[in-house]
Design an enzyme around this catalytic site. Structure first.
Site, mmCIF file in Angstrom:
data_model
loop_
_atom_site.group_PDB
_atom_site.id
_atom_site.type_symbol
_atom_site.label_atom_id
_atom_site.label_comp_id
_atom_site.label_asym_id
_atom_site.label_seq_id
_atom_site.Cartn_x
_atom_site.Cartn_y
_atom_site.Cartn_z
ATOM 1 N N LYS A 227 2.504 4.199 1.270
ATOM 2 C CA LYS A 227 2.686 4.702 2.892
ATOM 3 C C LYS A 227 2.453 6.354 2.696
ATOM 4 C CE LYS A 227 5.661 4.915 6.718
ATOM 5 N NZ LYS A 227 4.837 6.067 7.025
ATOM 6 N N ARG B 264 -4.272 9.083 16.662
ATOM 7 C CA ARG B 264 -3.516 7.966 17.047
ATOM 8 C C ARG B 264 -3.525 7.719 18.360
ATOM 9 N NH1 ARG B 264 0.815 6.743 13.455
ATOM 10 N NH2 ARG B 264 2.354 5.089 14.742
ATOM 11 N N GLU C 121 0.883 -1.360 0.009
ATOM 12 C CA GLU C 121 0.112 -0.163 0.022
ATOM 13 C C GLU C 121 0.848 1.186 0.078
ATOM 14 O OE1 GLU C 121 -3.363 -2.084 2.805
ATOM 15 O OE2 GLU C 121 -2.219 -0.185 3.710
ATOM 16 N N GLU D 59 -5.993 7.166 7.487
ATOM 17 C CA GLU D 59 -5.338 8.383 7.365
ATOM 18 C C GLU D 59 -5.944 9.430 6.613
ATOM 19 O OE1 GLU D 59 -0.982 8.675 6.947
ATOM 20 O OE2 GLU D 59 -0.652 6.839 7.823
ATOM 21 N N LYS E 255 7.352 -1.133 7.112
ATOM 22 C CA LYS E 255 7.441 0.299 6.042
ATOM 23 C C LYS E 255 8.604 0.337 5.511
ATOM 24 C CE LYS E 255 8.351 2.622 10.526
ATOM 25 N NZ LYS E 255 8.199 3.671 11.635
ATOM 26 N N ARG F 190 4.519 -5.833 17.488
ATOM 27 C CA ARG F 190 5.011 -7.137 17.667
ATOM 28 C C ARG F 190 5.064 -7.685 16.389
ATOM 29 N NH1 ARG F 190 1.018 -6.333 21.636
ATOM 30 N NH2 ARG F 190 1.979 -5.806 23.716
ATOM 31 N N PHE G 193 -7.337 1.981 5.100
ATOM 32 C CA PHE G 193 -6.530 0.781 5.058
ATOM 33 C C PHE G 193 -6.827 -0.507 5.843
ATOM 34 C CE2 PHE G 193 -3.648 3.832 7.408
ATOM 35 C CZ PHE G 193 -3.559 3.111 8.449
ATOM 36 N N ARG H 90 -2.986 9.624 11.296
ATOM 37 C CA ARG H 90 -3.691 8.483 11.544
ATOM 38 C C ARG H 90 -5.002 8.699 12.176
ATOM 39 N NH1 ARG H 90 -1.094 3.157 12.482
ATOM 40 N NH2 ARG H 90 -2.980 1.600 12.573
#
Length: 527
Positions: free
Chosen positions: A221, A241, A219, A270, A387, A381, A310, A226
């Site tokens: 970036k 966020r 996707e 976003e 990214k 995690r 997303f 966010r």
């Protein structure tokens, strides 16, 4: 539970770097806590007050130490001859949090003074560091989650999922330790209760991402704000966020979500501001839409926002959190094809590289590579989301700042950069930089870091580790000068990240993975 017992365990936790020993010490103490005490003990050993930041600084404690005792205050129900309990302390901080306004200073000083007089020397030191956010004992959320799971004899993954859904570790700890598995079962995705967001690790390049994930979803970036969107019928609320409600600031997003054919939704995405040539504007420009005092209609005309979704976490009565990403995204694209972020599924390096070039040409930061089989999990995690950017960037913590010279005389300039060590709870220094700072940034950071000052040594001002900064750099190099044996080359400031908490700082493991990737790439080139 007496405060002294908690302070003693805190000291033992800080004295060991062994994660398993920290977990065992925490679990043993948690088993001794009553249901009323569990949230307090969990918060304190995670390094924070339950009441959050309540306006206490070094000056507050210095003034409190000079305050005369107040016999009429009746701060503690127990006799002064008895030891402080954790409940006593929590009640005292609750009183401090509730005393606000211009005439509250004297009352706050008396409450704090009585608390400090009641505490032993070790307890005073602990409480001061706790209130100032300087309790560096290595019991961050990940370690505490493992300890709660051990004390309650519940699977740690079940506990982490409950924390994601509840957004509060202390609440989950109380449920787990008091009620066991049925207590955790009470936590589920609830409309208008935002959940902790899923985060990404760093990949060296497209090839490295595919090597780790196999076929993946790529996707664009984005460099936007966010947002998490909740809808129930005609009601829509939007969260940042940090899980703060920002609905009023984004009417375009609210209108777009209301057009979707659904009754109930939880969406992840976003919003990005674009210029007149349809190029995305910098993050700082987008964030102007979220200022404290907003003329929303004027700002909407000046900086219209576009919505990019997303992930889809709830669709009507169906929760999709535990569904593999391929199913969640397919449902999202069917629901909102015009709002979904540009996306490509491939296992081919050349195809993904071409999509990467397309994202950069459109003015975006790079790509996200996402596992097609991963469930939605809070935090970073594992490596389900990666990214990929042309220049390495990391979100690091400012540990100290040096006074500038020349034209920067009288301003705090060179910042010391630290990565998070999740094993110990400390921050590991990776270098310094003064590059990339504008005059406006220098003025801002001087005021900001003086407010966070804890001590000075020569030209260096040490600060509480509360400010994230996004730093770009060329590569990572070995360096015996720093504790991790690594340093950033040609680091430069991109921006300060007030939208992200320190708990989301990049880790030492992330830096080491970049370094290892560089070495593998160099070996291939030599071969």
């Amino acid at each position: 539970m007496q405060l002294a017992a908690l302070v003693e365990v805190s000291g033992r936790i800080a004295a060991t770097s062994a994660r398993l020993e920290k977990v065992a010490l925490l679990a043993d103490l948690l088993r001794l806590a009553t249901p009323e005490e569990i949230p307090i003990v969990t918060s304190y050993l995670s390094g924070r007050l339950r009441q959050g930041r309540i306006g206490l600084g070094w000056a507050s404690f210095e003034e409190a130490s000079r305050a005369e005792p107040d016999d009429n205050l009746d701060l503690f129900a127990a006799s002064d001859a008895l030891a402080l309990t954790v409940v006593d302390v929590d009640h005292a901080f609750e009183r401090l949090e509730k005393r606000k306004g211009p005439k509250s200073a004297a009352a706050r000083t008396r409450v704090l003074g009585d608390l400090m007089r009641r505490a032993t020397t070790a307890e005073r030191d602990f409480l001061i560091r706790l209130a100032l956010g300087e309790l560096r004992q290595g019991a961050l959320a990940g370690v505490m989650e493992e300890a709660i799971a051990r004390a309650s004899e519940l699977p740690v993954e079940s506990l982490r999922r409950a924390v994601m859904l509840a957004g509060d570790l202390s609440t989950v700890a109380q449920a787990a330790l008091s009620e066991g598995a049925p207590g955790l079962a009470r936590f589920h995705l609830t409309l208008f209760q935002p959940i902790q967001p899923m985060l990404a690790q760093v990949a060296e390049d497209v090839a490295g991402a595919l090597e780790r994930l196999g076929e993946a979803g790529f996707e664009y970036k984005l460099d936007g704000a966010r947002v998490q969107v909740h809808r129930s019928g005609p009601e829509v609320r939007v969260y940042s966020r940090r899980l703060n409600e920002v609905t009023a600031a984004v009417p375009e997003l609210v209108e777009a979500v209301l057009q979707l054919e659904a009754r109930e939704l939880v969406l992840d995405g976003e919003v990005v501001a674009f210029d007149s040539e349809a190029k995305p504007l910098p993050f700082q420009t987008t964030m102007r839409r979220f200022g404290r005092r907003l003329d929303v209609e004027r700002m909407r005309a000046e900086l219209p926002l576009r919505t990019f979704l997303f992930d889809l976490l709830r669709l009507d009565e169906h929760d999709l959190l535990d569904q593999p990403a391929r199913r969640r995204i397919a449902a999202l694209i069917e629901l909102a094809p015009t709002l979904a972020v540009p996306r490509l599924v491939t296992g081919d390096v050349a195809t993904a590289d071409a999509f990467y070039d397309q994202a950069l040409a459109a003015g975006h930061e790079g790509l996200m590579a996402k596992s097609l089989d991963a469930a939605y999990q809070a935090g970073s995690r594992g490596f389900a989301w990666l990214k990929i950017k042309p220049a390495h960037t990391l979100d690091l913590v400012v540990l100290a700042v040096e006074w500038g010279n020349g034209r920067r005389q009288g301003r705090l300039s060179n910042i010391h950069l630290g990565a998070r060590n999740p094993e110990t709870g400390d921050f590991v220094m990776l270098g310094k930089t003064f590059k990339g700072m504008t005059d406006e940034m220098l003025a801002w950071q001087t005021e900001r870091f003086l407010a966070l000052e804890t001590s000075r040594e020569g030209n260096v001002v040490y600060v509480r580790p509360e400010q994230l900064v996004e730093v770009a750099f060329n590569d990572v190099q070995e360096s015996p000068q720093y504790p991790a044996g690594l340093a950033l080359r040609f680091a430069r400031v991109k921006r300060y990240r007030d939208d992200k908490p320190v708990a989301e700082a990049d880790t030492v493991e992330t830096v080491r993975s970049i370094w290892n990737g560089q070495r593998r790439k160099a070996r291939k080139e030599r071969a």
